[in-house]
Design a protein around this motif. Structure first.
Motif, PDB file in Angstrom:
ATOM      1  N   PHE A   1     -34.595 -24.919  29.140  1.00  0.00           N
ATOM      2  CA  PHE A   1     -35.385 -25.363  27.988  1.00  0.00           C
ATOM      3  C   PHE A   1     -35.494 -26.886  27.981  1.00  0.00           C
ATOM      4  CE2 PHE A   1     -33.846 -21.191  26.910  1.00  0.00           C
ATOM      5  CZ  PHE A   1     -34.906 -20.606  26.243  1.00  0.00           C
ATOM      6  N   GLU A   2     -36.712 -27.362  27.770  1.00  0.00           N
ATOM      7  CA  GLU A   2     -36.936 -28.810  27.738  1.00  0.00           C
ATOM      8  C   GLU A   2     -36.314 -29.450  26.504  1.00  0.00           C
ATOM      9  OE1 GLU A   2     -41.311 -29.529  28.945  1.00  0.00           O
ATOM     10  OE2 GLU A   2     -41.133 -27.413  28.404  1.00  0.00           O
ATOM     11  N   LEU A   3     -36.280 -28.691  25.409  1.00  0.00           N
ATOM     12  CA  LEU A   3     -35.744 -29.201  24.146  1.00  0.00           C
ATOM     13  C   LEU A   3     -34.828 -28.157  23.528  1.00  0.00           C
ATOM     14  CD1 LEU A   3     -35.874 -31.336  21.738  1.00  0.00           C
ATOM     15  CD2 LEU A   3     -37.622 -29.833  20.775  1.00  0.00           C
ATOM     16  N   ILE A   4     -33.675 -28.610  23.063  1.00  0.00           N
ATOM     17  CA  ILE A   4     -32.772 -27.748  22.299  1.00  0.00           C
ATOM     18  C   ILE A   4     -32.678 -28.324  20.893  1.00  0.00           C
ATOM     19  CG2 ILE A   4     -30.438 -26.817  22.082  1.00  0.00           C
ATOM     20  CD1 ILE A   4     -30.152 -27.079  25.107  1.00  0.00           C
ATOM     21  N   HIS A   5     -33.032 -27.505  19.919  1.00  0.00           N
ATOM     22  CA  HIS A   5     -32.947 -27.937  18.517  1.00  0.00           C
ATOM     23  C   HIS A   5     -31.820 -27.171  17.841  1.00  0.00           C
ATOM     24  CE1 HIS A   5     -34.177 -29.406  14.573  1.00  0.00           C
ATOM     25  NE2 HIS A   5     -33.985 -28.170  14.135  1.00  0.00           N
ATOM     26  N   VAL A   6     -30.926 -27.901  17.174  1.00  0.00           N
ATOM     27  CA  VAL A   6     -29.777 -27.287  16.509  1.00  0.00           C
ATOM     28  C   VAL A   6     -29.956 -27.364  14.996  1.00  0.00           C
ATOM     29  CG1 VAL A   6     -27.274 -27.329  16.194  1.00  0.00           C
ATOM     30  CG2 VAL A   6     -28.266 -27.919  18.422  1.00  0.00           C
TER      31      VAL A   6
ATOM     32  N   VAL B   1     -31.412 -32.470  16.329  1.00  0.00           N
ATOM     33  CA  VAL B   1     -30.414 -31.908  15.416  1.00  0.00           C
ATOM     34  C   VAL B   1     -30.872 -32.089  13.974  1.00  0.00           C
ATOM     35  CG1 VAL B   1     -28.012 -31.967  14.647  1.00  0.00           C
ATOM     36  CG2 VAL B   1     -28.565 -32.482  17.036  1.00  0.00           C
ATOM     37  N   PHE B   2     -30.956 -30.971  13.244  1.00  0.00           N
ATOM     38  CA  PHE B   2     -31.210 -31.034  11.801  1.00  0.00           C
ATOM     39  C   PHE B   2     -29.876 -30.877  11.088  1.00  0.00           C
ATOM     40  CE2 PHE B   2     -31.910 -29.071   7.652  1.00  0.00           C
ATOM     41  CZ  PHE B   2     -32.824 -29.947   7.100  1.00  0.00           C
ATOM     42  N   ILE B   3     -29.506 -31.860  10.251  1.00  0.00           N
ATOM     43  CA  ILE B   3     -28.222 -31.848   9.550  1.00  0.00           C
ATOM     44  C   ILE B   3     -28.450 -31.440   8.100  1.00  0.00           C
ATOM     45  CG2 ILE B   3     -26.238 -33.237   8.846  1.00  0.00           C
ATOM     46  CD1 ILE B   3     -26.685 -34.986  11.282  1.00  0.00           C
TER      47      ILE B   3
ATOM     48  N   ASP C   1     -31.272 -36.969  20.727  1.00  0.00           N
ATOM     49  CA  ASP C   1     -32.461 -37.806  20.880  1.00  0.00           C
ATOM     50  C   ASP C   1     -33.181 -37.956  19.539  1.00  0.00           C
ATOM     51  OD1 ASP C   1     -32.699 -38.116  23.958  1.00  0.00           O
ATOM     52  OD2 ASP C   1     -32.310 -35.979  23.650  1.00  0.00           O
ATOM     53  N   LEU C   2     -33.015 -36.958  18.673  1.00  0.00           N
ATOM     54  CA  LEU C   2     -33.641 -36.979  17.350  1.00  0.00           C
ATOM     55  C   LEU C   2     -32.688 -36.353  16.346  1.00  0.00           C
ATOM     56  CD1 LEU C   2     -36.146 -37.330  15.466  1.00  0.00           C
ATOM     57  CD2 LEU C   2     -36.882 -35.051  16.214  1.00  0.00           C
ATOM     58  N   VAL C   3     -32.405 -37.072  15.265  1.00  0.00           N
ATOM     59  CA  VAL C   3     -31.598 -36.557  14.155  1.00  0.00           C
ATOM     60  C   VAL C   3     -32.507 -36.445  12.941  1.00  0.00           C
ATOM     61  CG1 VAL C   3     -29.647 -36.987  12.611  1.00  0.00           C
ATOM     62  CG2 VAL C   3     -29.476 -37.572  15.041  1.00  0.00           C
ATOM     63  N   ILE C   4     -32.443 -35.306  12.260  1.00  0.00           N
ATOM     64  CA  ILE C   4     -33.335 -35.022  11.137  1.00  0.00           C
ATOM     65  C   ILE C   4     -32.498 -34.585   9.944  1.00  0.00           C
ATOM     66  CG2 ILE C   4     -35.323 -33.643  10.374  1.00  0.00           C
ATOM     67  CD1 ILE C   4     -35.666 -32.986  13.448  1.00  0.00           C
TER      68      ILE C   4
ATOM     69  N   PHE D   1     -27.741 -41.805  18.856  1.00  0.00           N
ATOM     70  CA  PHE D   1     -29.014 -41.114  18.692  1.00  0.00           C
ATOM     71  C   PHE D   1     -30.172 -42.096  18.843  1.00  0.00           C
ATOM     72  CE2 PHE D   1     -28.064 -42.730  14.516  1.00  0.00           C
ATOM     73  CZ  PHE D   1     -29.291 -43.037  13.954  1.00  0.00           C
ATOM     74  N   GLN D   2     -31.330 -41.561  19.218  1.00  0.00           N
ATOM     75  CA  GLN D   2     -32.489 -42.402  19.502  1.00  0.00           C
ATOM     76  C   GLN D   2     -33.391 -42.610  18.286  1.00  0.00           C
ATOM     77  OE1 GLN D   2     -32.762 -43.852  22.626  1.00  0.00           O
ATOM     78  NE2 GLN D   2     -30.716 -42.947  22.768  1.00  0.00           N
ATOM     79  N   ARG D   3     -33.458 -41.595  17.410  1.00  0.00           N
ATOM     80  CA  ARG D   3     -34.415 -41.673  16.308  1.00  0.00           C
ATOM     81  C   ARG D   3     -33.934 -40.821  15.143  1.00  0.00           C
ATOM     82  NH1 ARG D   3     -40.942 -40.294  16.639  1.00  0.00           N
ATOM     83  NH2 ARG D   3     -41.357 -40.525  14.407  1.00  0.00           N
ATOM     84  N   PHE D   4     -34.259 -41.269  13.910  1.00  0.00           N
ATOM     85  CA  PHE D   4     -33.956 -40.489  12.715  1.00  0.00           C
ATOM     86  C   PHE D   4     -35.255 -40.132  12.006  1.00  0.00           C
ATOM     87  CE2 PHE D   4     -33.294 -40.176   8.116  1.00  0.00           C
ATOM     88  CZ  PHE D   4     -32.346 -39.156   8.073  1.00  0.00           C
ATOM     89  N   GLY D   5     -35.370 -38.880  11.537  1.00  0.00           N
ATOM     90  CA  GLY D   5     -36.559 -38.434  10.819  1.00  0.00           C
ATOM     91  C   GLY D   5     -36.201 -37.821   9.477  1.00  0.00           C
ATOM     92  N   LEU D   6     -36.912 -38.225   8.433  1.00  0.00           N
ATOM     93  CA  LEU D   6     -36.717 -37.665   7.093  1.00  0.00           C
ATOM     94  C   LEU D   6     -37.657 -36.475   6.941  1.00  0.00           C
ATOM     95  CD1 LEU D   6     -34.943 -38.450   4.660  1.00  0.00           C
ATOM     96  CD2 LEU D   6     -36.929 -39.657   3.728  1.00  0.00           C
TER      97      LEU D   6
END
Length: 301
Positions: free
Chosen positions: A52-57, A80-82, A96-99, A111-116
């Protein structure tokens, strides 16, 4: 793009699992290849995870807190969605991305980026409608936060009605009395998403009056939004993604005294000018939200 969605999908009575299932359905509806994985300490990831190119947790300490950085293949991007921002997520250093639904203080390094990402609501539009008779108060949620306040308001209203109209006769119910319709389940477990929304849509209003101070934003209240009945909330921090929206009082009742709020909604219902969150349900739907999330994932490459 091939995505592996890691969560506790198979857990029935769990809001985190429900969120994961809703996310999976929303991604699948875009046409992206996505596979769900129910993570356990014994089998944290599938053997083919590196494909898988992307793993989302879908991360919560109580559900997938067993996951370790070393479980993840180096070649896959990690998102990763927290759910509870106050908790410590050990996957952040590789992500790579924290949400999350709200800003996170002391998130750490790596981590590389944070998203709200505000909580979305289901796109399903219920067909049920309130019959205009009994004042039923809909509520949905596992933690049952604030139910004691709603129940207290109902008991006080019963006393007020006795003072006003006298005690009801045997087997009689005052037609103006409020009645709580809390979360229900069928004999086989939880109601389906559609059945729960139909249940709430048949109520006079939905009431979410929280009084705890947990981190994160309530996902349960989004069932009230999706039900599209008059929605009453208070200014609790877990409901800020509702009452904090600019202009929200055009669509939602924001009243900190639950009895006062119920009286206000009932008055508006009787006068045919009740507020209902139709536009909020549109702009916060999963079909709209997933475009934002997929866009973030695409920017990782």
């Amino acid at each position: 793009m091939k995505i592996l969605l890691v969560s506790n999908h198979a857990t029935e009575r769990c809001g985190v699992a429900a969120y994961g299932r809703h996310l999976f359905n929303a991604v699948q509806d875009t046409g992206i290849h996505v596979a769900p994985w129910h993570s356990t300490p014994e089998t944290p990831l599938p053997d083919e995870a590196a494909e898988f190119e992307l793993i989302h947790v879908n991360w919560h300490a109580a559900t997938v807190g067993h996951l370790k950085v070393g479980d993840f293949p180096a070649e896959s991007k990690l998102s990763v969605f927290i759910h509870e921002p106050a908790s410590v997520c050990n996957l952040v250093e590789k992500a790579d991305l924290v949400i999350s639904t709200e800003p996170i203080a002391n998130l750490g390094q790596g981590f590389q980026r944070f998203g709200l990402f505000p909580n979305p609501c289901l796109d399903y539009t219920p067909r049920s409608e309130w019959d205009g008779l009994e004042v039923t108060l809909g509520f949905s949620g596992i933690r049952r936060d604030g139910l004691d306040r709603i129940e207290g308001a109902i008991e006080r209203q019963k006393l007020e009605l006795v003072d006003q109209d006298g005690p009801p006769g045997l087997d009689e119910v005052n037609p103006h009395a409020w009645r709580l319709c809390a979360s229900a389940k069928d004999p086989d477990g939880w109601l389906s998403d559609e059945a729960e929304l139909e249940r709430l849509a048949a109520c006079a209003m939905s009431v979410f009056h929280y009084h705890s101070g947990n981190s994160g934003q309530s996902y349960a209240v989004m069932t009230g939004v999706a039900a599209r009945r008059p929605l009453l909330v208070n200014r609790n921090r877990m409901l800020e993604h509702i009452w904090g929206e600019p202009g929200i009082e055009e669509e939602v009742y924001v009243v900190d005294d639950v009895a006062e709020g119920i009286h206000q909604v009932v008055k508006d219902l009787r006068e045919g000018r009740e507020k209902r969150p139709f536009e909020l349900a549109k702009r916060r739907s999963w079909s709209v939200a997933i475009e934002k999330l997929v866009g973030w994932w695409g920017e990782l490459y």
